[in-house]
Design a protein around this motif. Structure first.
Motif, PDB file in Angstrom:
ATOM      1  N   ASP A  31      -6.615  23.800  12.675  1.00 39.46           N
ATOM      2  CA  ASP A  31      -6.986  22.948  13.848  1.00 39.46           C
ATOM      3  C   ASP A  31      -8.531  22.302  13.763  1.00 39.46           C
ATOM      4  OD1 ASP A  31      -8.349  22.957  16.826  1.00 39.46           O
ATOM      5  OD2 ASP A  31      -6.446  22.022  16.855  1.00 39.46           O
ATOM      6  N   LYS A  32      -8.840  21.194  14.007  1.00 41.86           N
ATOM      7  CA  LYS A  32     -10.301  20.754  13.621  1.00 41.86           C
ATOM      8  C   LYS A  32     -11.217  21.421  14.579  1.00 41.86           C
ATOM      9  CE  LYS A  32     -13.279  16.668  13.489  1.00 41.86           C
ATOM     10  NZ  LYS A  32     -14.197  17.200  14.330  1.00 41.86           N
ATOM     11  N   THR A  33     -10.804  21.688  15.828  1.00 42.20           N
ATOM     12  CA  THR A  33     -11.588  22.531  16.685  1.00 42.20           C
ATOM     13  C   THR A  33     -12.007  23.815  16.260  1.00 42.20           C
ATOM     14  OG1 THR A  33     -10.917  21.405  18.691  1.00 42.20           O
ATOM     15  CG2 THR A  33     -12.047  23.333  18.901  1.00 42.20           C
ATOM     16  N   ILE A  34     -11.094  24.543  15.554  1.00 42.18           N
ATOM     17  CA  ILE A  34     -11.266  25.732  14.951  1.00 42.18           C
ATOM     18  C   ILE A  34     -12.028  25.612  13.800  1.00 42.18           C
ATOM     19  CG2 ILE A  34     -10.183  27.838  13.817  1.00 42.18           C
ATOM     20  CD1 ILE A  34      -7.934  27.499  15.691  1.00 42.18           C
ATOM     21  N   GLY A  35     -11.684  24.734  12.888  1.00 44.34           N
ATOM     22  CA  GLY A  35     -12.712  24.477  11.727  1.00 44.34           C
ATOM     23  C   GLY A  35     -14.101  24.287  12.302  1.00 44.34           C
ATOM     24  N   ASP A  36     -14.260  23.311  13.083  1.00 43.77           N
ATOM     25  CA  ASP A  36     -15.877  23.153  13.426  1.00 43.77           C
ATOM     26  C   ASP A  36     -16.453  24.471  14.132  1.00 43.77           C
ATOM     27  OD1 ASP A  36     -15.476  20.537  12.988  1.00 43.77           O
ATOM     28  OD2 ASP A  36     -15.045  19.691  14.874  1.00 43.77           O
ATOM     29  N   SER A  37     -15.625  25.230  14.811  1.00 42.85           N
ATOM     30  CA  SER A  37     -16.423  26.585  15.457  1.00 42.85           C
ATOM     31  C   SER A  37     -16.791  27.398  14.032  1.00 42.85           C
ATOM     32  CB  SER A  37     -15.236  27.076  16.393  1.00 42.85           C
ATOM     33  OG  SER A  37     -14.198  27.705  15.711  1.00 42.85           O
ATOM     34  N   ILE A  38     -16.005  27.371  13.125  1.00 43.60           N
ATOM     35  CA  ILE A  38     -16.192  28.379  11.992  1.00 43.60           C
ATOM     36  C   ILE A  38     -17.580  27.993  11.406  1.00 43.60           C
ATOM     37  CG2 ILE A  38     -15.405  28.996   9.581  1.00 43.60           C
ATOM     38  CD1 ILE A  38     -12.679  28.946  10.502  1.00 43.60           C
ATOM     39  N   ILE A  39     -17.646  26.590  11.091  1.00 48.73           N
ATOM     40  CA  ILE A  39     -19.004  26.061  10.702  1.00 48.73           C
ATOM     41  C   ILE A  39     -20.040  26.465  11.580  1.00 48.73           C
ATOM     42  CG2 ILE A  39     -20.229  24.032   9.703  1.00 48.73           C
ATOM     43  CD1 ILE A  39     -17.994  25.116   8.025  1.00 48.73           C
ATOM     44  N   ASP A  40     -19.938  26.166  12.767  1.00 55.18           N
ATOM     45  CA  ASP A  40     -21.235  26.650  13.773  1.00 55.18           C
ATOM     46  C   ASP A  40     -21.280  27.930  13.790  1.00 55.18           C
ATOM     47  OD1 ASP A  40     -20.998  23.850  14.962  1.00 55.18           O
ATOM     48  OD2 ASP A  40     -19.745  24.276  16.340  1.00 55.18           O
ATOM     49  N   VAL A  41     -20.631  28.907  13.441  1.00 49.89           N
ATOM     50  CA  VAL A  41     -20.875  30.380  13.513  1.00 49.89           C
ATOM     51  C   VAL A  41     -22.074  30.542  12.142  1.00 49.89           C
ATOM     52  CG1 VAL A  41     -20.122  32.499  12.726  1.00 49.89           C
ATOM     53  CG2 VAL A  41     -18.797  31.244  14.321  1.00 49.89           C
ATOM     54  N   ILE A  42     -21.439  29.778  11.035  1.00 48.02           N
ATOM     55  CA  ILE A  42     -22.693  30.012   9.663  1.00 48.02           C
ATOM     56  C   ILE A  42     -23.999  29.168  10.224  1.00 48.02           C
ATOM     57  CG2 ILE A  42     -22.648  29.487   7.607  1.00 48.02           C
ATOM     58  CD1 ILE A  42     -19.823  29.171   7.327  1.00 48.02           C
ATOM     59  N   ASN A  43     -23.910  28.105  10.895  1.00 50.15           N
ATOM     60  CA  ASN A  43     -25.105  27.359  11.235  1.00 50.15           C
ATOM     61  C   ASN A  43     -26.172  28.142  11.927  1.00 50.15           C
ATOM     62  OD1 ASN A  43     -24.551  25.334   9.252  1.00 50.15           O
ATOM     63  ND2 ASN A  43     -23.183  24.202  11.026  1.00 50.15           N
ATOM     64  N   GLN A  44     -25.351  29.077  12.667  1.00 43.83           N
ATOM     65  CA  GLN A  44     -26.147  29.678  14.033  1.00 43.83           C
ATOM     66  C   GLN A  44     -26.851  31.038  13.437  1.00 43.83           C
ATOM     67  OE1 GLN A  44     -23.788  30.077  17.328  1.00 43.83           O
ATOM     68  NE2 GLN A  44     -23.273  27.831  17.684  1.00 43.83           N
ATOM     69  N   VAL A  45     -26.371  31.475  12.229  1.00 44.40           N
ATOM     70  CA  VAL A  45     -26.863  32.408  11.677  1.00 44.40           C
ATOM     71  C   VAL A  45     -28.284  32.413  11.277  1.00 44.40           C
ATOM     72  CG1 VAL A  45     -26.572  34.517   9.737  1.00 44.40           C
ATOM     73  CG2 VAL A  45     -24.800  33.699  10.929  1.00 44.40           C
ATOM     74  N   LYS A  46     -29.153  33.433  11.660  1.00 43.48           N
ATOM     75  CA  LYS A  46     -30.519  33.358  11.000  1.00 43.48           C
ATOM     76  C   LYS A  46     -30.481  34.461   9.940  1.00 43.48           C
ATOM     77  CE  LYS A  46     -32.965  32.294  15.373  1.00 43.48           C
ATOM     78  NZ  LYS A  46     -33.838  32.640  16.178  1.00 43.48           N
ATOM     79  N   ALA A  47     -30.509  33.787   8.536  1.00 41.66           N
ATOM     80  CA  ALA A  47     -30.373  34.664   7.154  1.00 41.66           C
ATOM     81  C   ALA A  47     -31.701  35.558   7.094  1.00 41.66           C
ATOM     82  CB  ALA A  47     -30.232  33.855   6.093  1.00 41.66           C
ATOM     83  N   PRO A  48     -31.356  36.829   6.748  1.00 41.47           N
ATOM     84  CA  PRO A  48     -32.807  37.739   6.773  1.00 41.47           C
ATOM     85  C   PRO A  48     -33.854  37.334   5.894  1.00 41.47           C
ATOM     86  CG  PRO A  48     -30.815  39.047   6.436  1.00 41.47           C
ATOM     87  CD  PRO A  48     -30.153  37.393   6.387  1.00 41.47           C
TER      88      PRO A  48
END
Length: 280
Positions: A31-48
């Motif tokens: 589902d596109k909504t689920i796919g978009d939410s997965i990418i959002d999770v990555i983009n919101q991460v503040k990498a060390p």
């Protein structure tokens, strides 16, 4: 750091235990909504280490190119594809950031699998519009798992020894590498360290080594002494990032506050110092 891990519906320890490498999917489009939410999770991460990670969700059916995985992955055309700059700790940040998305997908009852070699890198790099100063080391297929997992899943897991975990005494140490950390002496960090043990790694090498110091947990990468293994050692930096993700998310859920910091510590023999979790 979010102490309550709001993106997860289940306790993070349950999600980590439920995660497995899935190579067979049932063919149902994501589902596109689920796919978009997965990418959002990555983009919101503040990498060390603050690496700029470019990430896309790619459907191989939307491309004229052959985005193949040499038969290793069946039943899904959706892939998390990412690129990072050619810098020392970029792969650590990549593992740290993408594992959060893998666990998020697991929490949604989706299957995933880290792929570092069995895919057509040239074609995926073209779709990703890879830049000269970037690398594309891994892709992650994502989808709904097949009811009957193929023999390939069982075979690959058997060959990699995925269920085999190194002994606690081989991974965790007290003050220095000469003294194994006793489980009882890990105190409130026993569960975060156990979740590190469950982290996936390339060829199930489990390269993380952690020293408990007076006010920190110091993460090291055990490198191969074979000079021909430089590329493998680099890929294992992703594994360290994955382990860090497990450690931090579990600590957060338990209310154990801290932050990642590069301390003035030296590498020891074939153990390369990466970063420390400094407790508050």
């Amino acid at each position: 750091m979010n102490l309550d891990n709001p993106i997860f519906k289940k306790p993070i320890t349950e999600v980590i235990k439920a995660r497995t490498s899935m190579r067979s999917y049932n063919g149902v489009p994501l589902d596109k909504t689920i796919g978009d939410s997965i990418i959002d999770v990555i983009n919101q991460v503040k990498a060390p280490f603050g690496t700029n990670i470019r990430v896309k969700l790619i459907n191989s059916k939307d491309s004229d190119l052959k985005l193949g995985t040499y038969g290793v992955i069946k039943g899904t055309s959706t892939f998390i594809v990412s690129s990072v700059p050619k810098s020392d700790n970029a792969l650590v940040d990549l593992g740290y950031s993408l594992e959060r998305a893998v666990l998020y997908a697991t929490d949604l009852n989706l299957g995933t699998c880290w792929l570092g070699g069995t895919f057509n890198k040239g074609q995926f790099a073209e779709v990703m519009e890879l830049k000269d100063n970037e690398i594309l080391p891994i892709i992650i297929p994502v989808g709904y798992s097949s009811e009957a997992r193929r023999g390939m899943d069982t075979f690959v897991r058997f060959m990699a020894g995925s269920k085999n975990r190194k002994a606690w005494s081989k991974l965790f140490f007290d003050v220095d590498f000469n003294t194994p950390l006793k489980e009882l002496e890990s105190l409130e960090y026993f569960i975060p360290l156990q979740m590190v043990r469950l982290a996936p790694s390339a060829a199930n090498k489990q390269p993380w080594r952690i020293i408990k110091s007076s006010n920190s947990y110091d993460f090291y990468l055990e490198q191969s002494k074979d000079s021909k293994s430089d590329s493998y050692n680099d890929m294992h930096k992703i594994d360290i990032g994955i382990a860090m993700c497990h450690f931090e998310l579990t600590s957060a859920e338990l209310g154990l506050e801290g932050h990642w910091e590069k301390l003035q510590l030296s590498s020891q023999d074939n153990k390369k110092y990466i970063i420390s979790w400094v407790r508050k």
